[in-house]
Motif scaffolding. Structure first.
Motif, PDB file in Angstrom:
ATOM      1  N   ALA A  74       0.831  -1.205   0.000  1.00 56.04           N
ATOM      2  CA  ALA A  74       0.000   0.000   0.000  1.00 56.04           C
ATOM      3  C   ALA A  74       0.866   1.255   0.000  1.00 56.04           C
ATOM      4  CB  ALA A  74      -0.930  -0.003   1.209  1.00 56.04           C
ATOM      5  N   ILE A  75       1.883   1.282   0.871  1.00 53.54           N
ATOM      6  CA  ILE A  75       2.770   2.443   0.951  1.00 53.54           C
ATOM      7  C   ILE A  75       3.492   2.665  -0.373  1.00 53.54           C
ATOM      8  CG2 ILE A  75       4.885   3.328   2.017  1.00 53.54           C
ATOM      9  CD1 ILE A  75       3.978   2.007   4.630  1.00 53.54           C
ATOM     10  N   GLU A  76       4.047   1.600  -0.937  1.00 52.29           N
ATOM     11  CA  GLU A  76       4.793   1.736  -2.184  1.00 52.29           C
ATOM     12  C   GLU A  76       3.903   2.190  -3.337  1.00 52.29           C
ATOM     13  OE1 GLU A  76       6.934  -1.914  -2.685  1.00 52.29           O
ATOM     14  OE2 GLU A  76       8.063  -1.621  -0.823  1.00 52.29           O
ATOM     15  N   VAL A 103       7.519   8.694   4.808  1.00 47.12           N
ATOM     16  CA  VAL A 103       6.144   8.461   5.266  1.00 47.12           C
ATOM     17  C   VAL A 103       6.025   8.873   6.732  1.00 47.12           C
ATOM     18  CG1 VAL A 103       4.385   6.698   5.696  1.00 47.12           C
ATOM     19  CG2 VAL A 103       5.781   6.605   3.611  1.00 47.12           C
ATOM     20  N   LYS A 104       4.972   9.616   7.044  1.00 54.04           N
ATOM     21  CA  LYS A 104       4.718  10.042   8.423  1.00 54.04           C
ATOM     22  C   LYS A 104       3.970   8.944   9.153  1.00 54.04           C
ATOM     23  CE  LYS A 104       2.831  13.906  11.101  1.00 54.04           C
ATOM     24  NZ  LYS A 104       2.210  15.257  11.023  1.00 54.04           N
ATOM     25  N   TYR A 105       4.474   8.559  10.319  1.00 59.04           N
ATOM     26  CA  TYR A 105       3.873   7.500  11.114  1.00 59.04           C
ATOM     27  C   TYR A 105       3.251   8.083  12.377  1.00 59.04           C
ATOM     28  CZ  TYR A 105       3.577   3.381  14.188  1.00 59.04           C
ATOM     29  OH  TYR A 105       3.142   2.401  15.050  1.00 59.04           O
ATOM     30  N   ILE A 106       2.002   7.713  12.639  1.00 61.47           N
ATOM     31  CA  ILE A 106       1.297   8.153  13.839  1.00 61.47           C
ATOM     32  C   ILE A 106       0.705   6.926  14.512  1.00 61.47           C
ATOM     33  CG2 ILE A 106      -0.634   9.517  14.737  1.00 61.47           C
ATOM     34  CD1 ILE A 106      -0.330  11.323  12.291  1.00 61.47           C
ATOM     35  N   VAL A 129       0.577   7.267   7.703  1.00 58.62           N
ATOM     36  CA  VAL A 129       0.098   5.985   8.211  1.00 58.62           C
ATOM     37  C   VAL A 129      -0.358   6.195   9.644  1.00 58.62           C
ATOM     38  CG1 VAL A 129       0.720   3.638   8.875  1.00 58.62           C
ATOM     39  CG2 VAL A 129       1.546   4.581   6.708  1.00 58.62           C
ATOM     40  N   VAL A 130      -1.616   5.870   9.910  1.00 57.46           N
ATOM     41  CA  VAL A 130      -2.153   5.957  11.265  1.00 57.46           C
ATOM     42  C   VAL A 130      -2.326   4.538  11.786  1.00 57.46           C
ATOM     43  CG1 VAL A 130      -3.974   6.848  12.759  1.00 57.46           C
ATOM     44  CG2 VAL A 130      -3.364   8.086  10.669  1.00 57.46           C
ATOM     45  N   TYR A 190      -4.250  -1.307  -2.737  1.00 59.36           N
ATOM     46  CA  TYR A 190      -3.165  -0.453  -3.212  1.00 59.36           C
ATOM     47  C   TYR A 190      -3.637   0.391  -4.393  1.00 59.36           C
ATOM     48  CZ  TYR A 190      -2.174  -4.069  -6.812  1.00 59.36           C
ATOM     49  OH  TYR A 190      -2.250  -4.965  -7.850  1.00 59.36           O
ATOM     50  N   LEU A 191      -3.031   1.561  -4.525  1.00 56.77           N
ATOM     51  CA  LEU A 191      -3.361   2.474  -5.604  1.00 56.77           C
ATOM     52  C   LEU A 191      -2.663   2.056  -6.887  1.00 56.77           C
ATOM     53  CD1 LEU A 191      -2.965   5.897  -3.740  1.00 56.77           C
ATOM     54  CD2 LEU A 191      -5.117   4.721  -4.290  1.00 56.77           C
ATOM     55  N   LEU A 192      -3.336   2.214  -8.010  1.00 54.66           N
ATOM     56  CA  LEU A 192      -2.683   2.055  -9.293  1.00 54.66           C
ATOM     57  C   LEU A 192      -1.923   3.338  -9.623  1.00 54.66           C
ATOM     58  CD1 LEU A 192      -5.506   0.163 -11.181  1.00 54.66           C
ATOM     59  CD2 LEU A 192      -3.580  -0.752  -9.896  1.00 54.66           C
ATOM     60  N   PRO A 193      -0.895   3.264 -10.463  1.00 61.49           N
ATOM     61  CA  PRO A 193       0.035   4.402 -10.615  1.00 61.49           C
ATOM     62  C   PRO A 193      -0.599   5.714 -11.043  1.00 61.49           C
ATOM     63  CG  PRO A 193       1.009   2.409 -11.529  1.00 61.49           C
ATOM     64  CD  PRO A 193      -0.415   2.062 -11.190  1.00 61.49           C
TER      65      PRO A 193
END
Length: 312
Positions: A22-24, A57-60, A38-39, A91-94
Motif C-alpha cells: 500500500a505504501i509503495e 512516510v509520516k507514522y502516527i 500511516v495511522v 493499493y493504488l494504481l500508478p
C-alpha cells in the motif's frame, strides 16, 4: 495551502501482511502525493517497523480506537487540499492521483471524484467473475440516489475528496464499526456534486480477515439501516430520493437477511444470548422468511441423513 496538494492517509491495524504494498503504491504515483500518513490503530505486529523503512512516510500511533478514529486522526494532521483514504490491504494504481486531479480540473464544482476498481485476491491476482465485479464498471448518474439504492462506491481509495467536504459534513462516525465508509459516501454525496471518471485507480483486495468479511451479517444490516436512516432529512420533498431510499433498504435486507438465522445459531453456540436476541429481532422484523428457508434446509438435511442411514 497550495493548489493540487494531496494527502494519502493509510489507517491500519496489524497490517504487516499488506502494508508495504500500500505504501509503495502511494509513493509510486505518476503525480507525487504531497504527504503519506500511516495511522497505526494500536497494532501489535511489525507495522511500525515496516513504516520505518520509508522515511518519507509520516507514522502516527494511537491506542486501538477503530478505523474511523484512525481516518479522523489522519485527516486532522494532514495538510493536503485533496484527500485519499487508502486501506492498508488495498493499493493504488500508478495513475490514481493523476486521474483524480484531472477530473477535478474538469469538474471544479465537485466535492469528490472517483474511479473504478480492479478486484484482486489475497495474492494480488485479478479476480474473474467476482461478486464485486460491479465495482469495475462505470458508475451510473446521478450519484447520490444510486448510493442510496445500494450501488457501491467502495473501497475508500476509489475517491479523491476535496478537503472542504469534511469541513461541511464532519468526520467519520466513530460509533460505527462497519458501514462507516458507506455513511461518509452518503453524507458527502448528499451535500456535494460528484463525478466518476471511470478510470481504474485502486486494486481492491478480497481476503478472509478484512472487516467486511469478519463482521456478522446481522451487525452489517443493523449498521447499514442506521446509516440509511440518517439520510431521511434529505429525502423530504424529493420523490426520487424517497424511492431510492426504499430500494436501498430492501437491497441491504436481501443481501444480509438470508444469513441472519446463522448468526442466531452462532451467538447461541458462543454463549452470547443478547446478540442472539438482537439477531432474532432483526430477522423477524426484516427477513422473517429466513426462518422458513432455514427450516426447509434442516428438513432437507434430515431427509438426506435418513436416506443414507436406510441404504446402509
Amino acid at each position: 495551502m497550495n493548489s493540487q496538494t494531496v494527502s494519502v492517509i493509510i489507517p491500519c491495524y496489524n497490517a504487516e501482511r499488506f502494508l508495504a504494498e500500500a505504501i509503495e503504491s502511494a509513493l509510486g504515483q505518476s503525480i507525487a502525493a504531497t504527504e503519506i500518513i500511516v495511522v497505526d490503530d494500536g497494532s501489535t505486529d511489525q507495522t511500525r517497523a515496516i513504516v520505518a523503512r520509508y522515511p518519507q512516510v509520516k507514522y502516527i500511533y494511537q491506542s486501538r480506537q477503530g478505523v474511523s478514529a484512525a481516518r479522523n486522526y489522519g485527516l486532522q494532521v494532514s495538510c493536503g487540499e485533496y484527500i485519499v483514504f487508502l486501506d492498508h490491504d488495498d493499493y493504488l494504481l500508478p495513475n490514481a492521483l493523476e486521474a483524480g486531479l484531472a477530473a477535478f480540473r474538469q469538474h471544479p464544482d465537485c466535492g469528490f471524484v472517483f474511479g473504478v476498481c480492479r478486484n484482486i485476491d489475497t495474492n494480488g491476482i485479478r479476480l474473474q467473475g467476482s461478486n464485486r465485479a460491479v465495482l469495475e464498471h462505470p458508475y451510473p448518474q446521478p450519484i447520490y440516489p444510486n448510493i442510496l439504492k445500494g450501488n457501491s462506491v467502495h473501497p475508500p481509495a476509489r475517491h479523491l475528496f476535496h478537503r472542504s467536504v469534511f469541513e461541511t459534513v464532519g468526520k467519520f462516525d466513530t460509533t460505527l464499526t462497519v458501514a462507516e465508509d458507506y455513511d461518509m459516501y452518503l453524507r458527502v454525496a448528499a451535500a456535494f456534486p460528484g463525478h466518476c471518471h471511470n478510470q481504474e485507480v485502486v486494486a481492491y483486495r478480497t481476503h478472509d480477515v478484512s472487516a467486511s468479511t469478519t463482521a456478522r451479517p446481522s451487525h452489517h444490516l443493523a449498521s447499514t439501516l442506521k446509516v440509511l436512516k440518517k439520510q431521511q432529512p434529505h429525502l423530504r420533498q424529493n420523490p426520487q430520493y424517497q424511492t431510492a431510499y426504499r430500494q436501498g433498504k430492501q437491497h441491504w435486507i436481501k443481501i444480509y437477511g438470508r444469513y441472519m438465522v446463522y448468526d442466531i445459531k452462532f451467538y447461541l453456540l458462543t454463549k452470547q444470548p443478547q446478540l442472539a436476541a438482537q439477531s432474532l429481532y432483526l430477522l423477524l422484523r426484516y427477513y422473517p422468511q429466513g426462518l422458513l428457508r432455514y427450516a426447509r434446509e434442516l428438513l432437507a438435511n434430515l431427509s438426506r441423513r435418513w436416506t443414507a442411514s436406510t441404504t446402509c
